[in-house]
Design an enzyme around this catalytic site. Structure first.
Site, short mmCIF file in Angstrom:
data_model
loop_
_atom_site.label_atom_id
_atom_site.label_comp_id
_atom_site.label_asym_id
_atom_site.label_seq_id
_atom_site.Cartn_x
_atom_site.Cartn_y
_atom_site.Cartn_z
N HIS A 12 1.08 -7.29 -10.97
CA HIS A 12 0.04 -6.27 -11.16
C HIS A 12 0.08 -5.28 -9.99
O HIS A 12 -0.51 -5.53 -8.93
CB HIS A 12 -1.33 -6.97 -11.25
N HIS A 14 0.08 -0.91 -9.48
CA HIS A 14 0.09 0.45 -10.02
C HIS A 14 1.04 1.29 -9.19
O HIS A 14 0.86 1.39 -7.98
CB HIS A 14 -1.32 1.05 -9.97
N HIS A 192 -6.79 -4.53 -18.11
CA HIS A 192 -7.79 -4.68 -17.04
C HIS A 192 -9.10 -5.08 -17.70
O HIS A 192 -9.63 -4.34 -18.54
CB HIS A 192 -8.00 -3.36 -16.30
N GLU A 195 -12.92 -7.15 -14.20
CA GLU A 195 -12.95 -6.70 -12.80
C GLU A 195 -14.36 -6.18 -12.54
O GLU A 195 -15.01 -6.57 -11.58
CB GLU A 195 -11.90 -5.59 -12.57
N ASP A 273 -2.33 -4.85 -6.53
CA ASP A 273 -3.02 -3.77 -7.26
C ASP A 273 -2.60 -2.38 -6.74
O ASP A 273 -1.78 -1.73 -7.37
CB ASP A 273 -4.54 -3.98 -7.15
N ASP A 274 -3.20 -1.94 -5.66
CA ASP A 274 -2.91 -0.62 -5.07
C ASP A 274 -2.86 -0.81 -3.55
O ASP A 274 -3.80 -0.43 -2.84
CB ASP A 274 -4.03 0.37 -5.41
#
Ligand code: ADE
Ligand code: ZN
Length: 328
Positions: A12, A14, A192, A195, A273-274
């Site tokens: 996961h 981005h 998603h 969350e 994630d980021d």
């Protein structure tokens, strides 16, 4: 024990969210675009909460507007992944940001990303595959166009379809057409959910969109019957603890439900994630989890194997990744 030497699998990530701030600043400077307001005095991304994070994310992404920009981004991102010992990663890539969902333009962006990924695999041994992602707050009509881009390019490299963005906007069932289209093209599905949208959104993702993996999914913890069902059905959680703590879903690492989900028999995996937005890396995620839950090398090895088994790539690639994990 040094966890940094462990080979890791990330499911996961981005691609735009993994852009180092200096990389984005460099492009902004080159293109004469002023996005200085999205950085703090240390040069890091600056945002107040999740919704502000989405705005900053889109402002940063606004300077990525050619296939070559995405090729350079892919190189920068995979360099960071390799530095944390990642051997396989699946990145979310959005046709919204790559040619405005035009199939012809999308194919050019994708070709540039793939070429950069092939280079990184040859140089650093890190394998990348793509999960094409629609964005919830852009609406279901645009999601259909993204699904068509995904279906047109489905194969050994584009392996999945998903949805990110503002989980409080619209209903997941509005995206059913897009998910059906992607599934019919042979793509594996993730969304998603859980969350920000509570346990109900996790149920919606599984029931309405028929996903086999959950982006985050962590708020399922508030519904014990649902946790049992997800464990039983072997739904895989793409857990991003550092992201959840940085954005305030949970107040600290010890309060994060990843350990309780694992104890309940759920298939949990670990991702960033980021990463620059949350000041994290895969190495940092491992170290913080080891501190918070007293996890040892055996737990992390087990999670890496679960992650490889849950990867959306073909069996040949999966076998190679599993072999590399076993060789350690
Ligand atoms: N897009 C990038 N990061 C995201 C996150 N954490 N949640 C939803 N959409 C995202
Ligand atoms: Zn995400």
């Amino acid at each position: 024990m040094s966890l940094s030497i462990l080979p890791k699998v990330e499911l996961h990530l981005h691609i735009e969210g993994a852009a180092p701030p200096a990389f984005i600043r460099g492009l902004a400077h080159e293109k004469n675009v002023d996005i200085s307001g999205i950085f703090d005095e240390h040069g890091s991304y600056k945002y107040k909460d999740f919704w502000d994070f989405l705005k900053v994310y889109e402002a940063a992404t606004s300077v990525l507007n050619t296939p070559e920009d995405f090729a350079s981004l892919t190189r920068a991102v995979l360099e960071e992944s390799a530095a944390s010992g990642v051997i396989y990663t699946e990145a979310f890539i959005s046709p919204d940001f790559c040619g405005g969902r035009d199939v012809g333009a999308w194919k050019e962006y994708l070709a540039a990303i793939r070429e950069a990924a092939d280079e990184a695999e040859a140089n650093d041994g890190v394998v990348l595959r793509g999960i094409i992602t629609c964005i919830r707050h852009f609406g279901s009509e645009k999601a259909r166009e993204s699904a068509i881009c995904a279906a047109e390019t489905a194969g050994d490299w584009v392996v999945g379809f998903g949805i990110g963005g503002d989980e409080k906007m619209g209903a997941l069932k509005d995206f059913k057409w897009s998910f059906d289209c992607a599934r019919e093209a042979g793509l594996a599905l993730t969304a998603h959910a859980g969350e920000w949208g509570g346990a109900q959104s996790v149920k919606d993702a599984v029931d309405d969109l028929k996903v086999v993996r959950l982006g985050h999914g962590v708020q399922a913890i508030d519904d014990p019957a649902l946790v049992d069902r997800l464990a039983e059905d072997e739904i895989v959680f793409e857990v991003c603890p550092g992201s959840n703590v940085a954005l305030g879903v949970y107040p600290n690492w010890r309060a994060h439900p990843i350990h309780r989900l694992r104890e309940a028999g759920c298939k949990v995996t670990i991702s960033t994630d980021d990463p620059p937005f949350f000041h994290t890396t895969m190495n940092n995620e491992y170290d913080r989890l080891a501190d918070a839950f007293d996890w040892d090398e055996g737990v992390f090895t087990d999670i890496a194997m679960t992650s490889a088994q849950a990867a959306f790539c073909d069996d040949e690639t999966k076998t190679k990744i599993l072999k590399r994990l076993e060789q350690r």
